[in-house]
Design an enzyme around this catalytic site. Sequence first.
Site, short mmCIF file in Angstrom:
data_model
loop_
_atom_site.label_atom_id
_atom_site.label_comp_id
_atom_site.label_asym_id
_atom_site.label_seq_id
_atom_site.Cartn_x
_atom_site.Cartn_y
_atom_site.Cartn_z
N GLU A 258 0.88 -1.17 0.00
CA GLU A 258 0.00 0.00 0.00
C GLU A 258 0.91 1.21 0.00
O GLU A 258 1.67 1.43 0.94
CB GLU A 258 -0.91 -0.04 1.24
CG GLU A 258 -2.00 1.00 1.22
CD GLU A 258 -1.59 2.25 1.95
OE1 GLU A 258 -1.23 3.24 1.26
OE2 GLU A 258 -1.60 2.25 3.19
N CYS A 295 -2.09 8.00 4.87
CA CYS A 295 -2.09 7.62 3.46
C CYS A 295 -3.36 8.06 2.76
O CYS A 295 -3.40 8.12 1.53
CB CYS A 295 -1.89 6.11 3.32
SG CYS A 295 -2.88 5.14 4.45
#
Length: 498
Positions: A258, A295
Amino acid sequence: MLSGLHFIDGTWVSSDTQLDAPDSPLAGVHQVSDVQIGAAARAARAAFRPYSSTKTQDRATFLEAIAEEIDVRGDQITEAAVAESGLPQARLVGERGRTTGQLRMFANLILSESYPETRHDPALPDRQPLARPDLRLTHIPLGPVVVFGASNFPLAFSTAGGDTASALAAGCPVIVKGHPAHPATAELVAKAIEAAIARCGMPKATFQMVHGAANEVGASLVQHPEITAVGFTGSLGAGRALFNLCAARPVPIPFFGELGSINPVFCLPGAVASRGAAIGAAWVGSLTMGAGQFCTNPGVLIGVTSAGFDAVQTSVATALTMAAPQKMLTDRICETYRDTVEGMSNKLEVLGVGTGEGGIRMGRPVAFKTDAATWLATPDLHHEIFGAAGMVVACDDADQMVAVAEALEGQLTATLQLDMPTDREAALALLPALRERAGRILCNGYPTGVEVASAMTHGGPYPAATDSRTTSVGTMAINRWLRPISYQDFPSELLPES
């Protein structure tokens, strides 16, 4: 007592080389050697068959025990994480709860009737022209997994975070590469897992942890032939390098990375006309949350030039004047953030900036302004800034807004600020591009804050993640560490329990 040692095959071991651990209760950490990496990988392989053969009830009990042992050490873990990360205590207490919640969620999952996914095609011996055999499909664990701790989540995406919890639930031994920004936190959580291993009688190498700052450590881990999969949360550059190493192995292995996102927020005309000021203020709140080190930080705000969108921008500038600098995760992250902001300031108009001067390791929030034509023509503006820096992009019309959506790379999230039914057609025009580019699409919200739930996708097309078919948050994350296997015409007493 904290030591800075590695935890390999049930034993805390030292190395010849030690590294400094700034802002940590530890005086330093040991640098893992290739010999020790090899020992950990072989121990994980030896533990794989006995651990993967445990009953799901026993693994669920083990996951519950890890959560309980973390809770027992809760105050000490939080104290270390505050010192190392600079994150506020309340945030880390919440993150600790999320960490133990994930462990318990996967414990419940593997005890449910839906786990693992199975399929059965009964034999059709009289079928013409050929008989069909009896076919039964289930899912089995891949093998030893390496997990890289994340800088921005010292608990929920690190030692006992979602990658570790889901891999252990699947039946895979885990080797954690502790993040150098929070080694004391990692060690305390590792001690909690050690205690759970002892309580539940699991193989000693079910969980291991090593320290190391050099890129070579990551390379050695992911290239070791006994490692069968990798979980990573971090930067695009580091993640892509590890992904390439996994793919280049004589036997390639899956790398589930990720890698971040700019998480665009599209402000549709009806919404900005009715509540433009509220949208601008709420965007700044999301942008500056956690010093912008999520994120899912919403780095780009997009709208069509209008009086309503002018109100959005005025609100952004005003809200930023009340946003103070915040401590960032590491000196290096802060330095990179400041350099990036300085470079952007030389290229774009500054719409608003936070109040006060940034001190040591303090990042000051900022928003830039540009037009869609410039944004479309400048690919460098499409990249994530790790920190509380955002960009407002003004489009000439609805068609140009769609062009911006079409120019996006893969994203973890995309958001629509809309009022129905006024914005129905504008939303329908954007959705085809957003569906192709985002793992999660929000309506009238902001992407910071990822619900840990079965229906959550935290991933997306590259470069948001390296495999858009899966997620690093939610129950579906366990599928990363499983593979399907079919049994044909097998006696029932030889089939696995599932």
